[in-house]
Every structure is written in C-alpha cells, then in structure tokens.
Design a protein around this motif. Structure first.
Motif, PDB file in Angstrom:
ATOM      1  N   THR A 188       0.847  -1.197   0.000  1.00 23.62           N
ATOM      2  CA  THR A 188       0.000   0.000   0.000  1.00 23.62           C
ATOM      3  C   THR A 188       0.880   1.244   0.000  1.00 23.62           C
ATOM      4  OG1 THR A 188      -0.057   0.013   2.409  1.00 23.62           O
ATOM      5  CG2 THR A 188      -1.787  -1.228   1.287  1.00 23.62           C
ATOM      6  N   PRO A 189       0.320   2.411  -0.317  1.00 21.03           N
ATOM      7  CA  PRO A 189       1.117   3.648  -0.253  1.00 21.03           C
ATOM      8  C   PRO A 189       1.767   3.855   1.114  1.00 21.03           C
ATOM      9  CG  PRO A 189      -0.938   4.041  -1.402  1.00 21.03           C
ATOM     10  CD  PRO A 189      -1.025   2.649  -0.876  1.00 21.03           C
ATOM     11  N   ARG A 190       1.076   3.405   2.181  1.00 19.06           N
ATOM     12  CA  ARG A 190       1.618   3.560   3.532  1.00 19.06           C
ATOM     13  C   ARG A 190       2.935   2.788   3.680  1.00 19.06           C
ATOM     14  NH1 ARG A 190       0.201   0.655   8.643  1.00 19.06           N
ATOM     15  NH2 ARG A 190       0.903   1.965  10.359  1.00 19.06           N
ATOM     16  N   LEU A 191       2.987   1.567   3.169  1.00 16.54           N
ATOM     17  CA  LEU A 191       4.208   0.766   3.277  1.00 16.54           C
ATOM     18  C   LEU A 191       5.275   1.227   2.306  1.00 16.54           C
ATOM     19  CD1 LEU A 191       3.056  -2.941   3.784  1.00 16.54           C
ATOM     20  CD2 LEU A 191       4.129  -1.427   5.426  1.00 16.54           C
ATOM     21  N   LEU A 201      10.437  -3.643  10.645  1.00 18.57           N
ATOM     22  CA  LEU A 201       9.676  -3.581  11.904  1.00 18.57           C
ATOM     23  C   LEU A 201       8.236  -4.006  11.678  1.00 18.57           C
ATOM     24  CD1 LEU A 201      11.006  -0.260  13.508  1.00 18.57           C
ATOM     25  CD2 LEU A 201      11.471  -2.592  14.249  1.00 18.57           C
ATOM     26  N   PHE A 202       7.653  -3.589  10.549  1.00 17.00           N
ATOM     27  CA  PHE A 202       6.284  -4.012  10.227  1.00 17.00           C
ATOM     28  C   PHE A 202       6.225  -5.533  10.097  1.00 17.00           C
ATOM     29  CE2 PHE A 202       5.276   0.397   8.588  1.00 17.00           C
ATOM     30  CZ  PHE A 202       4.237   0.621   9.478  1.00 17.00           C
ATOM     31  N   TYR A 266      -3.042  -1.779  10.526  1.00 19.05           N
ATOM     32  CA  TYR A 266      -3.619  -1.142   9.325  1.00 19.05           C
ATOM     33  C   TYR A 266      -2.899  -1.609   8.063  1.00 19.05           C
ATOM     34  CZ  TYR A 266      -5.432   1.849  13.027  1.00 19.05           C
ATOM     35  OH  TYR A 266      -6.013   2.303  14.177  1.00 19.05           O
ATOM     36  N   ILE A 267      -2.561  -2.892   8.048  1.00 15.45           N
ATOM     37  CA  ILE A 267      -1.880  -3.491   6.900  1.00 15.45           C
ATOM     38  C   ILE A 267      -2.765  -4.596   6.337  1.00 15.45           C
ATOM     39  CG2 ILE A 267       0.099  -4.903   6.183  1.00 15.45           C
ATOM     40  CD1 ILE A 267       1.774  -3.386   8.208  1.00 15.45           C
ATOM     41  N   ASN A 268      -2.924  -4.626   5.000  1.00 16.77           N
ATOM     42  CA  ASN A 268      -3.750  -5.633   4.356  1.00 16.77           C
ATOM     43  C   ASN A 268      -2.913  -6.844   3.946  1.00 16.77           C
ATOM     44  OD1 ASN A 268      -5.904  -3.913   4.577  1.00 16.77           O
ATOM     45  ND2 ASN A 268      -5.642  -3.060   2.526  1.00 16.77           N
ATOM     46  N   LEU A 269      -3.484  -8.029   4.149  1.00 11.59           N
ATOM     47  CA  LEU A 269      -2.844  -9.273   3.746  1.00 11.59           C
ATOM     48  C   LEU A 269      -3.736 -10.041   2.782  1.00 11.59           C
ATOM     49  CD1 LEU A 269      -1.605 -10.712   7.186  1.00 11.59           C
ATOM     50  CD2 LEU A 269      -0.359  -9.207   5.635  1.00 11.59           C
ATOM     51  N   ARG A 270      -3.075 -10.871   1.960  1.00  8.78           N
ATOM     52  CA  ARG A 270      -3.802 -11.879   1.193  1.00  8.78           C
ATOM     53  C   ARG A 270      -3.208 -13.234   1.567  1.00  8.78           C
ATOM     54  NH1 ARG A 270      -4.280 -11.341  -4.915  1.00  8.78           N
ATOM     55  NH2 ARG A 270      -2.043 -11.641  -4.827  1.00  8.78           N
ATOM     56  N   ILE A 271      -4.045 -14.246   1.708  1.00  9.81           N
ATOM     57  CA  ILE A 271      -3.565 -15.562   2.132  1.00  9.81           C
ATOM     58  C   ILE A 271      -4.142 -16.637   1.227  1.00  9.81           C
ATOM     59  CG2 ILE A 271      -3.493 -17.262   3.993  1.00  9.81           C
ATOM     60  CD1 ILE A 271      -3.643 -15.019   6.001  1.00  9.81           C
ATOM     61  N   GLY A 272      -3.269 -17.480   0.692  1.00 11.63           N
ATOM     62  CA  GLY A 272      -3.667 -18.670  -0.048  1.00 11.63           C
ATOM     63  C   GLY A 272      -3.294 -19.890   0.770  1.00 11.63           C
ATOM     64  N   ILE A 273      -4.100 -20.939   0.704  1.00 11.41           N
ATOM     65  CA  ILE A 273      -3.870 -22.121   1.533  1.00 11.41           C
ATOM     66  C   ILE A 273      -3.584 -23.315   0.640  1.00 11.41           C
ATOM     67  CG2 ILE A 273      -4.775 -23.579   3.375  1.00 11.41           C
ATOM     68  CD1 ILE A 273      -6.646 -21.302   4.130  1.00 11.41           C
ATOM     69  N   GLY A 274      -2.418 -23.937   0.821  1.00  5.53           N
ATOM     70  CA  GLY A 274      -2.013 -25.072   0.002  1.00  5.53           C
ATOM     71  C   GLY A 274      -2.607 -26.375   0.486  1.00  5.53           C
TER      72      GLY A 274
END
Length: 537
Positions: A188-191, A201-202, A266-274
């Motif tokens: 994101t722009p924040r990161l 640190l994040f 305030y950080i977005n994640l995406r997660i895929g599961i194998g």
C-alpha cells in the motif's frame, strides 16, 4: 598478565627467585608466596595463580602432596618443581601429577627464564584451544536456530539437496502432515513510503501477531520469511486428524490473521492455503499451491479478506505454471541477484523456461505476461530492501508494454535475461561505490580502535553488510584480510612506541590490544622478523 606464586621453605630462595624472574618481559605478576605446603595450598586456592613454582621437601606438607591435593580439586594451573634432591620416585610422581618441569637447585636465571617461557607457551596454547572450543560451542548454540530456519526455507521453497536430507527433522515427521499458508503483505502507499528498516519492523510486528494467534489456538507451526513481502506459514497436524477439521481450522486461522493485522497495524494481507502433505519432501508443492491462487489476479485484488483453499491432493491448482514452481524460481533468481550479481541467472532462467516448455501442448498454456507481472512485483518488493529500486531503472509503462508483447516461452526467457542484466549492471555501479565507502570506513575505524578487540561481526554491523561478504569486499579492495590489516596496524603502532623508548614492552603490548605478552612477541617477530627485545637493543 600471568599470575605466579612461589612456595619454598627457604626465604633466601624465595627472595632470589622473585629477583631472577623477568616479570615485565614475560608479562607476569607475583601474587603471593609461602614457606610450607599447607599454607601454599590455601594461597593457591585463594589467588588461583596460573603458574606455581614449588619446592618438594617442606615442613607440614611437601610440595607433591600439595600438588596432589590441588589436582584432586581440579586445579588446572601449571607447576614448576625446583629441588635440591635427585629422587627418581619424586620425579615419577611429579610426571603423574602433570608437572611441567623438574628443576634442580640451584636454578640459574637462564634456566628459570627458559622454563617459564616453555610453561607460558604451553599455557597459551591450551588457553587458545579452550577458547576455540568454547567459541565453537557458543557458535553451535547461537547458530542452531539459524540453521533450522535455513533448513525450513530449503524445504518449503523446494531447493533441498541430499545434505539437507540429513537434518533430523526430515525423517522425524512420520506421524505429521503439513500444509502451507502463503501470506502476501499488500504493498500500500503507507508501506511504500517507509524506509527498509521500518518495513522490517512491520514484518516483525506481523510475525508477532501471527505467533500469538497460533500459540493461543495451541497449533504447531513454523514461520518462514521468503522474500520481500511474502511469508510461508507451515501448519503441522497429526495424521489421524480428519480432513474437514484441519481445512476449517486453516480457514479460521487465515481469517484471524488477516483481521488482526488489519486491526492493529492497518496493513492488508492476502492468504492462499495449500494442500496437505504427508512429508517434508513434498512441502514445497503446498507452497506453490498456496501462492498459485494469489498469482491469478496479480494487480486487481484489493480485498484484505481474500484467501482460497486447495484440496488435499493439490489437483485443483496443477496447471503448468504451478508445476514449474514459480515461487522456487523467484527465490533462486532474487538470491542470485543479491549475492552474486546475477552470475547464475541465465542457467536458473533456462531451467525454469525448459520446465514451462514441457507443457506446451496442454490446453492450459502458461500465461507469460501474468508470470512476468508476478515476477516483477515480487522482485520489486524483495530487492527494494536491498536498496535496488526497480522503478528507478525501468518505468512502469515500459514494463507493462513489454509484458503485453510476450506470447512465447522464448520471448519470456529473453525478457527475463534482459531485465536481470539491466538490474545487475545498475547494482554493480552502486555496489562499487558502496564497497569503497565501506572499506574506507573500516580502515578509519580500525585506526581509531586498534587498542581494543575488533571483531568482524562488529564491523559488519557498522556497515550493514554480512560478515562473509564484507571479508570478500575488503580482500578485493586491499589485497589482505581484515584480521591481517588489524595486526599490521597494531604492529606498526607498537614498533613506533618501541623506538620511542618511553614504555616497557608489556605496556606497549597492552596499548595496542594484546594482553598476552608472549603472543604479542611472537606476532611481532612474525611480522618484522625480529622480537621487540631485539629491536630496542
């Protein structure tokens, strides 16, 4: 300084011995004396000298009885016996008690000096061996977590070789199954605006949140950072567990992680599961399955609650691009750029493309522009932390235009090789400047701090370069190792002080960072061909 105690019932001998020993020259100090074995025993217990010079026949307790008592107490100091009697039985017992030398009275200055030098050299050698052994033990304890971490990384990425299969964990999971959650930190722009240390640190904060969630749920897991903004979270299950149980549990864990990281950071994640795997040798397939879903919409998935689950066999995602293991390829090529400036890139790319070509007759051919976009995104994230900013080398519109014109495996291979060469040429220019600055800083730092111990780890921390790489950079720039440069600086400083003639040898040794005087003298002679004493004569 070596601590020396003298035990003798003849006070004239005690006085003469103290005068005969060249204390400053051998780097030693007197710590006490006694006229009988019983008092000598207490003196040694209290002062713990490195070397004890003792008579044999003394009132109360003889010298050998005193030594025998101390050996029983595991005292490891060195003993020099001096006696006016030639007694074979005493000599044999002295050898059994590990006495360094048996000198006959009267002892000449030369004989005493030579005997002490032999004892000090022996003690110095033993100390060095003990120190090296302790350092080795400390390193094993210190590096064990890192070795385990690297082993996990080779297993999950799929770069495990035969040596990695010797690891105890490889065959220790007969009753466990594993699956991978592929986690992507959304850029994101924040990161994007924060510095590399702040991004670290994040990532550290995200790791802590994930660990707290899994510990609270009492789940067995391993956390493996891959590259840039990608993480592999390996969950371990008992093989008796029902498929539906761990499937639902993995989904719940993924949702908790996404929600908690969004709430607190305030950080977005995406997660895929194998898919579930029954052995470490196939865990990399679960990683590829987890990230394959995330790669389908590389740039058009803004949702922070997006995850997908693969079935236990992984068949759902067995398309050609997944079988080519792109995550392993990304890791290999990025590590090659960072560590060798792309020396192995052409072979790594050729092997990867060859795998893609094996599936050219399939009804689902690889989408090269999607693979290219995914590679560019991951490379941008991973190399940014190394201060290699791809958007400063290539424009976004240029990359988009080039990817639209890639339709075949050969075109894709040419594009990858071209981009890696461009990155490495740019990196080399910056690296050369960075290396010169690092070497100049280290030289100055050594000249300012040569009076104390300077470690490679300390220097590496100062210039933010790994120890192995730092050694190579310094050797290439100066023609000598860092340790040799430190020694040369110290020896030149010592030579100047010796010629000035205002300080004693042991004072000069200490002033240039040597507490062990014999070792200083040995090093000085090796460097200049003469000893410090010979220089000032």
């Amino acid at each position: 300084m070596w601590k020396i105690a003298i035990i003798d019932d003849d006070r004239q001998v005690l006085k003469g011995m103290k005068q005969a020993i060249p204390w400053g020259e051998i780097g030693a100090e007197w710590v006490g004396e006694s006229t009988n074995g019983a008092n000598g025993l207490e003196l040694i217990r209290q002062k713990k000298p490195d070397i004890v010079i003792t008579d044999v026949y003394m009132p109360g307790m003889d010298g050998l009885s005193m030594i025998e008592r101390l050996r029983e107490e595991h005292y490891e100091g060195k003993f020099l016996i001096h006696s006016g009697y030639s007694d074979f039985e005493f000599a044999r017992k002295a050898l059994r008690l590990n006495v360094e030398d048996y000198l006959s009275k009267p002892v000449s200055r030369k004989t005493l000096h030579e005997a002490l030098q032999r004892v000090i050299l022996a003690a110095e050698k033993e100390n060095k061996i003990q120190l090296e052994q302790q350092e080795l033990r400390d390193k094993v304890i210190l590096y064990e977590p890192f070795v385990h971490k690297e082993w996990l990384k080779t297993a999950v990425i799929g770069t495990m070789d035969d040596s990695n299969k010797e690891h105890p964990m490889f065959n220790s999971d007969k009753f466990l199954s594993h699956l991978v959650l592929g986690i992507e930190i959304m850029r994101t722009p924040r990161l994007s605006k924060v510095s590399a240390p702040d991004r670290s640190l994040f990532r550290f904060a995200i790791q802590n949140i994930i660990q707290e969630i899994l510990n609270e749920d009492k789940l067995s897991f391993d956390y493996v950072e891959l590259h840039g903004y990608h993480v592999a979270l390996i969950l371990h299950y008992e093989q008796e567990s029902k498929y539906e149980e761990f499937k639902n549990e993995a989904i719940q864990v993924a949702q908790k992680i996404i929600d908690s990281v969004q709430k607190y950071l305030y950080i977005n994640l995406r997660i895929g599961i194998g898919g579930l795997k029954n052995h470490w040798s196939s865990i990399s397939e679960s990683l590829e399955e987890a990230f394959h879903f995330l790669s389908q919409e590389t740039t058009l998935m803004p949702s922070s609650s997006l995850f997908e689950f693969c079935d236990a066999t992984g068949k759902r995602f067995h398309t050609e691009s997944m079988l080519a293991k792109p995550m392993r390829f990304y890791h290999q090529i990025i590590e090659d750029i960072k560590n060798t400036q792309g020396k192995m890139a052409e072979k790594i790319i050729n092997d990867y493309i060859s795998t893609l070509k094996e599936y050219k007759d399939s009804s689902l051919p690889p989408s090269f522009n999607v693979l290219g976009a995914q590679f560019w995104m991951i490379a941008s994230y991973a190399l940014n932390d190394e201060k290699i900013r791809l958007w400063e080398i290539f424009t976004e519109s240029q990359i988009e235009s080039e990817l639209l014109n890639i339709h075949t495996a050969d075109q894709f291979e040419g594009w990858l090789n071209d981009k890696i060469k461009g990155i490495c040429i740019n990196q080399n220019w910056h690296e050369n400047l960075k290396h010169k600055q690092a070497v100049d800083f280290m030289k100055q730092y050594i000249h300012e701090n040569y009076t104390r111990e300077i470690t490679l780890a300390e220097l590496a921390e100062k210039v933010f370069i790994s120890r192995n790489y730092l050694s190579l950079i310094f050797k290439n720039a100066t023609g000598e190792t860092i340790n040799h440069y430190i020694i040369r600086v110290r020896m030149e400083k010592a030579k100047a002080l010796l010629l000035k003639g205002t300080l004693k040898i042991y004072e000069i040794a200490e002033s240039v960072g040597y507490k062990n005087i014999p070792y200083f003298s040995t090093t000085f002679k090796k460097h200049f061909g003469i000893t410090p004493v010979e220089l000032i004569r």
